[in-house]
Motif scaffolding. Sequence first.
Motif, PDB file in Angstrom:
ATOM      1  N   HIS A  70       0.768  -1.191   0.048  1.00 20.76           N
ATOM      2  CA  HIS A  70      -0.045   0.013  -0.039  1.00 20.76           C
ATOM      3  C   HIS A  70       0.769   1.073   0.018  1.00 20.76           C
ATOM      4  N   LYS A  71       1.960   1.347   0.581  1.00 22.13           N
ATOM      5  CA  LYS A  71       2.688   2.349   0.845  1.00 22.13           C
ATOM      6  C   LYS A  71       4.073   2.346  -0.040  1.00 22.13           C
ATOM      7  N   PRO A  72       4.439   3.149  -0.723  1.00 22.84           N
ATOM      8  CA  PRO A  72       5.355   3.256  -1.979  1.00 22.84           C
ATOM      9  C   PRO A  72       6.741   3.354  -1.329  1.00 22.84           C
ATOM     10  N   ASN A  73       6.638   3.753  -0.177  1.00 24.30           N
ATOM     11  CA  ASN A  73       7.993   4.194   0.571  1.00 24.30           C
ATOM     12  C   ASN A  73       8.476   2.717   1.502  1.00 24.30           C
ATOM     13  N   VAL A  74       7.704   1.777   1.173  1.00 30.12           N
ATOM     14  CA  VAL A  74       7.962   0.871   2.441  1.00 30.12           C
ATOM     15  C   VAL A  74       8.574  -0.376   1.671  1.00 30.12           C
ATOM     16  N   TYR A  75       9.543  -0.900   2.174  1.00 29.09           N
ATOM     17  CA  TYR A  75      10.265  -2.231   1.683  1.00 29.09           C
ATOM     18  C   TYR A  75      10.274  -3.112   2.814  1.00 29.09           C
ATOM     19  N   ILE A  76      10.611  -4.575   2.418  1.00 32.00           N
ATOM     20  CA  ILE A  76      10.785  -5.545   3.535  1.00 32.00           C
ATOM     21  C   ILE A  76      12.348  -6.020   3.390  1.00 32.00           C
ATOM     22  N   ASP A  77      13.049  -6.468   4.212  1.00 31.95           N
ATOM     23  CA  ASP A  77      14.232  -7.048   4.407  1.00 31.95           C
ATOM     24  C   ASP A  77      13.777  -8.453   4.882  1.00 31.95           C
ATOM     25  N   LEU A  81      14.542  -7.396  -0.215  1.00 34.55           N
ATOM     26  CA  LEU A  81      15.756  -7.008   0.388  1.00 34.55           C
ATOM     27  C   LEU A  81      16.648  -8.381   1.075  1.00 34.55           C
ATOM     28  N   PHE A  82      17.743  -8.633   0.254  1.00 32.10           N
ATOM     29  CA  PHE A  82      18.471  -9.510   1.201  1.00 32.10           C
ATOM     30  C   PHE A  82      18.936  -9.217   2.497  1.00 32.10           C
ATOM     31  N   GLY A  83      18.844  -9.780   3.628  1.00 27.78           N
ATOM     32  CA  GLY A  83      19.212  -9.590   4.886  1.00 27.78           C
ATOM     33  C   GLY A  83      19.639 -10.885   5.442  1.00 27.78           C
ATOM     34  N   SER A  84      20.894 -10.939   6.490  1.00 33.47           N
ATOM     35  CA  SER A  84      21.029 -12.228   7.100  1.00 33.47           C
ATOM     36  C   SER A  84      20.669 -11.928   8.294  1.00 33.47           C
ATOM     37  N   ASP A  85      20.974 -10.996   9.227  1.00 36.01           N
ATOM     38  CA  ASP A  85      20.893 -10.972  10.609  1.00 36.01           C
ATOM     39  C   ASP A  85      22.332 -11.504  11.216  1.00 36.01           C
TER      40      ASP A  85
END
Length: 295
Positions: A215-222, A248-252
Motif C-alpha cells: 500500500h505504501k510506496p516508500n515501504v520495503y521488506i528485508d 531485500l537480502f538480509g542475514s541478521d
Amino acid sequence: MVDFAAVRAIDFHTHAEEPCGHHADDGYDDLQASMAKYFKASFSHPPTMAETAAHYRALNIACVIFPVDAERETGYRRYANEEVAEIAAANSDVLIPFASIDPAKGKLGAREGRRLVSEFGIKGFKFHPTMQGFFPNDRSAYPLYEAIAESGVPMLFHTGQTGVGAGMPGGNGMRLKYSNPMYIDDVAADFPDTPIVLAHPSFPWQDEALAVATHKPNVYIDLSGWSPKYFPPVLVRYANTILRHKVLFGSDWPMITPERWLADFETLDMKPEVRPLILKENAMKLLGSAPDRAA
C-alpha cells in the motif's frame, strides 16, 4: 565507499556487536548466549566490526551494519554511533553504517541524528521497537523521524517476533506488541518521502507487513532473521511478483551468516529475474546508488 558494481550482493541487516557486549554487569552476555541458542549460531565470541568487515570482504558482499540504542529500556550499554561510523569508514569498501538512537531522546536525539548524517556519513537509522520499548507511531518519536526525513536516508524497523530474549524468563522483559508492522503504516503515511524498511519476515504479522509494503510506496521488506527455507509461502509469492522491487537480502549477522542464508536462498522457488533484485539491485536503489528498473 562501496563499489556496488563490484560486490555480488548487499546484506541489508547486520549487527555491530562490540564493545557493547563486554560488560559483565549488564546481563548482555546472558542475552547473547540465549540468542545464539535460539538461532543455532556458532561463534567463539561476538565478532568485532573489523572481523565482520573481513568476513564480508572475503565473500565480496557489502553490508549495512548498525548498533541498537536500547540502553534506557534494557540497561545494555549502547555502542556509540560515532565509533560505528569511524570503523565503517575504515572499512568503507564493504561496510555501510546505519545509526541507532532511542526515540525517547526527542529533540536531543533529533540533533544527534542530524549531526551523524552531516558529520559522520551515516546512511540510515535502525529502530528496534521491542528492545527500545516504544510503539513506532508514538508521536514522541516524530522529532527524530523529522530529522531523518530531512536527511533523506532510510529508516529500518525491526518487526515481528524477536530472538532477543526468546526462551528467557518473561522473554527477558521484551514485549512483542511494539513490533507489529501495522504501527509503521502510520509512520509511512506521515513521512511518505522517507524510505522505510520492515525488517524480517514479520511473524505472526506477515500479512500486515505485506499489506503495508504493498500500500505504501516508500515501504520495503528485508528478509533477515530467518533461513529462506522457512519463509511463509505468501511472502515468497509476493517477493516473486508485486513486491519484487521492494524486497531485500538480509542475514541478521552474526546470528545467521550470509553463507547460510544464501545457500538456502538458492533452493527457494524464486524467479531468475527476481534474484538479482533481492540480492543487490533493490538495495542499491534504496541507498541511492541505482535508478529504478522497469517492472
